[in-house]
Design a protein around this motif. Structure first.
Motif, PDB file in Angstrom:
ATOM      1  N   LEU A  58      20.101 -24.859 -22.066  1.00 39.92           N
ATOM      2  CA  LEU A  58      18.749 -24.324 -22.093  1.00 39.92           C
ATOM      3  C   LEU A  58      17.617 -25.546 -22.602  1.00 39.92           C
ATOM      4  O   LEU A  58      16.622 -25.398 -22.333  1.00 39.92           O
ATOM      5  CB  LEU A  58      18.609 -23.202 -23.058  1.00 39.92           C
ATOM      6  CG  LEU A  58      19.280 -22.059 -22.714  1.00 39.92           C
ATOM      7  CD1 LEU A  58      19.031 -20.768 -23.649  1.00 39.92           C
ATOM      8  CD2 LEU A  58      18.941 -21.656 -21.201  1.00 39.92           C
ATOM      9  N   LEU A  59      17.964 -26.508 -23.410  1.00 36.92           N
ATOM     10  CA  LEU A  59      17.259 -27.712 -23.811  1.00 36.92           C
ATOM     11  C   LEU A  59      17.196 -28.872 -22.946  1.00 36.92           C
ATOM     12  O   LEU A  59      16.820 -29.714 -23.250  1.00 36.92           O
ATOM     13  CB  LEU A  59      17.504 -27.768 -25.163  1.00 36.92           C
ATOM     14  CG  LEU A  59      17.380 -26.636 -26.338  1.00 36.92           C
ATOM     15  CD1 LEU A  59      17.582 -27.276 -27.772  1.00 36.92           C
ATOM     16  CD2 LEU A  59      15.804 -26.464 -26.379  1.00 36.92           C
ATOM     17  N   SER A  60      18.085 -28.737 -21.834  1.00 38.83           N
ATOM     18  CA  SER A  60      18.293 -29.780 -21.127  1.00 38.83           C
ATOM     19  C   SER A  60      17.227 -29.948 -19.794  1.00 38.83           C
ATOM     20  O   SER A  60      16.361 -28.984 -19.702  1.00 38.83           O
ATOM     21  CB  SER A  60      19.780 -29.758 -20.370  1.00 38.83           C
ATOM     22  OG  SER A  60      19.740 -28.892 -19.286  1.00 38.83           O
ATOM     23  N   ASN A  61      17.148 -30.858 -18.821  1.00 41.58           N
ATOM     24  CA  ASN A  61      16.389 -31.056 -18.035  1.00 41.58           C
ATOM     25  C   ASN A  61      16.788 -30.297 -16.620  1.00 41.58           C
ATOM     26  O   ASN A  61      16.187 -30.532 -15.520  1.00 41.58           O
ATOM     27  CB  ASN A  61      15.867 -32.310 -17.560  1.00 41.58           C
ATOM     28  CG  ASN A  61      17.228 -33.204 -17.391  1.00 41.58           C
ATOM     29  OD1 ASN A  61      18.370 -32.711 -17.239  1.00 41.58           O
ATOM     30  ND2 ASN A  61      16.905 -34.542 -17.214  1.00 41.58           N
ATOM     31  N   LYS A  62      17.883 -29.671 -16.840  1.00 45.29           N
ATOM     32  CA  LYS A  62      18.579 -28.903 -15.533  1.00 45.29           C
ATOM     33  C   LYS A  62      17.797 -27.612 -15.399  1.00 45.29           C
ATOM     34  O   LYS A  62      17.338 -27.022 -16.175  1.00 45.29           O
ATOM     35  CB  LYS A  62      19.957 -28.633 -15.750  1.00 45.29           C
ATOM     36  CG  LYS A  62      20.886 -29.850 -16.131  1.00 45.29           C
ATOM     37  CD  LYS A  62      22.365 -29.461 -16.107  1.00 45.29           C
ATOM     38  CE  LYS A  62      23.353 -30.684 -16.442  1.00 45.29           C
ATOM     39  NZ  LYS A  62      23.242 -31.573 -15.306  1.00 45.29           N
TER      40      LYS A  62
END
Length: 355
Positions: free
Chosen positions: A180-184
């Protein structure tokens, strides 16, 4: 006169196998899903893993009948899955988006050492010596380095297996935030983060209501240990089964599901305990089938596997535990083999030198 039909060869289909240029074939029809991949409810990994192939079997198994109406126009609307966020994020502290991404990747590439995230537990566990070659995870998009730390931990994995399972839920908590905190791309990212925030408000508050720190620690450990039974069940279904290196293919999807899966034999009375996971082969072949029907179709699946010479492996819960620990022990002893060098480290040498 209508436009002449356009025929696409399998060789041409195979060339469209990457992000931005991704084609798939379903029941003889070829679809360009390059743009749809960005908003696919199941995430981008299932499409990338089977890009440029005939995906008919996987599509039928994983999609509801209503999805067929969207194939030609690729409907881009999404629902906000409030009930899933409530039960997954708010009540369990696990991102439903992470679960869908992880679980779908597992179903598409069951027991592929490079593509199945449910087998990629380095540096804590490995199920095959093939991991000693530092394979690259296509799910995590990084190299799984087999260094001295990994060798040290893996060498005792058959002893640490059950203790780690007791706290394995911590990994799910962490993976939820990592995604959820990634850029995906994650659908409903804001709602999911809010759901996790709700969990991390009510759960510590509940624990704080206990009278002293001793009881609080025991409560947390007990709650994690109970859920650890489910993590053991997950691993029993696949750790001791056949594994392979390479990408999944659409034309042997059925075979890969049966080769990489183990059922748990039990009486109908124990269905409540296993929650449908004992019929893992049936679940992998028909993942949308409600678990209450898995026992009913089991005899038909068994006969189908026998007819086509496919494995239908099953074992008791006790035997499955034995098989899983044996698999871990075999890999552990192979990891201790000092004839396969890794970067030198005094801690490793001290713990594994004779005398």
């Amino acid at each position: 006169m209508g436009e002449p039909k356009k025929y696409i060869t399998s060789d041409e289909l195979k060339t469209h196998n990457q992000s931005g240029d991704l084609w798939i074939c379903i029941q003889g029809k070829v679809y360009d899903v390059s743009e749809w991949m960005k908003t696919h409810p199941g995430g981008d990994l299932p499409l990338l893993n089977l890009a440029g192939q005939d995906v008919t079997d996987a599509y039928i198994a994983l999609h509801p009948p209503a999805a067929w109406t969207h194939l030609d126009k690729f409907f881009n609307g999404e629902s906000c899955l409030v009930h899933l966020i409530l039960t997954g994020n708010c009540l369990a502290g696990i991102s439903i988006g992470w679960w869908k991404r992880n679980h779908t990747a597992h179903h598409i590439a069951v027991n592929s050492l490079e593509y199945d995230p449910d087998l990629q537990h380095m540096p804590v566990f490995v199920v095959s010596s093939k991991f000693f070659d530092s394979l690259t995870s296509k799910y995590y998009e990084r190299k799984l380095n087999f260094d001295w730390v990994t060798r040290l931990l893996v060498s005792y994995q058959h002893y640490t297996y059950y203790p780690v399972m007791c706290i394995a839920r911590l990994n799910l908590f962490a993976q939820s935030f990592v995604l959820l905190l990634s850029n995906k791309r994650v659908a409903n990212r804001g709602q999911e983060l809010l759901g996790l925030l709700v969990f991390w408000m009510w759960y510590p508050l509940l624990v704080s209501c206990l009278p002293n720190w001793g009881e609080r620690v025991m409560f947390v450990l007990a709650s994690f240990s109970v859920t650890g039974i489910q993590h053991v069940q997950f691993t029993l279904n696949h750790f001791s089964s056949s594994v392979y290196v390479g990408e999944p293919r659409g034309n042997d999807w059925f075979e890969k599901q049966t080769n990489g899966t183990l059922n748990i034999t039990c009486s109908e009375f124990m269905d409540w305990f296993h929650g449908g996971l004992q019929f893992q082969i049936e679940h992998h072949l028909f993942p949308r089938l409600p678990r209450c029907h898995l026992r009913k179709i089991s005899p038909f699946v068994k006969d189908l596997c026998k007819k086509h010479g496919l494995p239908y492996d099953s074992a008791s819960f006790y035997k499955a535990n034995e098989m899983t620990v044996a698999t871990l022990r075999t890999a552990a002893l192979q990891a201790r083999d000092l004839t396969k060098p890794v970067p030198k480290n005094l801690v490793w040498e001290a713990m594994n030198s004779p005398g």
